[in-house]
Scaffold this active site. Structure first.
Site, PDB file in Angstrom:
ATOM      1  CD  GLU A   1      -2.393   1.312   2.803  1.00  0.00           C
ATOM      2  OE1 GLU A   1      -3.470   1.932   2.895  1.00  0.00           O
ATOM      3  OE2 GLU A   1      -1.847   0.753   3.777  1.00  0.00           O
TER       4      GLU A   1
ATOM      5  CE  LYS B   1      -7.141   1.532   3.976  1.00  0.00           C
ATOM      6  NZ  LYS B   1      -5.865   2.052   4.539  1.00  0.00           N
TER       7      LYS B   1
ATOM      8  CB  CYS C   1      -3.936  -1.222   4.959  1.00  0.00           C
ATOM      9  SG  CYS C   1      -2.864  -0.948   6.402  1.00  0.00           S
TER      10      CYS C   1
END
Length: 259
Positions: A40, A112, A147
């Protein structure tokens, strides 16, 4: 399916263009793999909030996309190029993952959904994505997460419902919560009877030490490979037939009540 995870080191003294080229060279060296994964926000650093706006780019024709598309094509691999800071046409920022085909085409993007920061940092600087995303490879369908998404099992359930047999999770996970990283990756594998390819970074992001310890987990929750704290490449051969076999032998997914 052979998968390689590049646990890239983020050095604040290395320029972003230099790190792009170094990452591309590492990708080109993995031409025997079917899928290569980067972490990421490895260009700017996940915790380098003050640099987000300056390093923002467009997914289709930004500098990272150009370099990564070429690397995927030259290596002949599917490339999950980690994520970049995306700026959309209205000026909003997103934490956006880029996936390239072996032909170097941008095959998928994923914004995300769960932003970290508790009303600070990413949570206020970036907009939230809304669309769970899967990508069909030659051997399987993979679901995309990033994440902090790893803490929200409902996202992974939606990806399983969309056909995912493996999850790719690039991250900039801090060292102080490393045990959560390993635990959650294994939990997502066990509860969804899927492979988890969790690729973190080494080094520091704006002074925040990174956990490293990228790992590959099988559908039964066993860790097939795990990196240390330094820059490292994990390469693992995955038997995708194990997903169906695990789901057949222990058909827990069939007993789901809430959907």
């Amino acid at each position: 399916m052979r998968a390689s995870l590049i646990q890239l080191g983020v050095d604040p003294d290395e320029s972003v263009p230099a790190r792009r080229e170094r990452a591309a060279e590492l990708v080109r060296g993995l031409g025997g793999s079917d899928l290569v994964v980067l972490p990421e926000l490895w260009t700017v650093g996940a915790f380098a909030y003050e640099a987000y706006a300056a390093e923002a780019e467009t997914p289709a024709d930004g500098p990272t996309a150009a370099v990564m598309a070429r690397a995927a094509r030259e290596a002949g691999v599917w490339l999950h190029a980690g994520s970049v800071v995306e700026r959309d046409a209205e000026g909003r920022l997103y934490n956006t993952s880029l996936v390239f085909s072996p032909a170097g085409e941008l095959a998928a993007t994923y914004r995300k959904i769960h932003r970290f920061g508790f009303d600070e940092g990413e949570a206020v600087l970036m907009a939230a994505g809304t669309e769970p995303t899967t990508v069909r490879l030659a051997e399987t369908t993979v679901g995309l997460a990033t994440c902090y998404d790893l803490r929200f099992p409902e996202l992974f359930r939606s990806l399983v419902d969309a056909g995912a047999e493996a999850f790719v999770v690039p991250a900039g996970w801090p060292a102080r919560r490393r045990e959560h990283w390993t635990l959650l990756a294994r939990a997502r594998a066990v509860e969804n009877q899927s492979y988890v390819l969790a690729c973190g970074t080494a080094g520091t992001h704006a002074g925040v030490a990174q956990a490293g310890h990228s790992l590959v987990v099988d559908p039964w929750g066993e860790v097939l490979a795990e990196a240390g704290e330094r820059e490292e490449i994990l390469t693992v051969d995955l038997d995708m037939a194990r997903v169906a076999k695990t789901r057949e032998d222990f058909p827990a997914l069939k007993d789901r009540v809430l959907r």
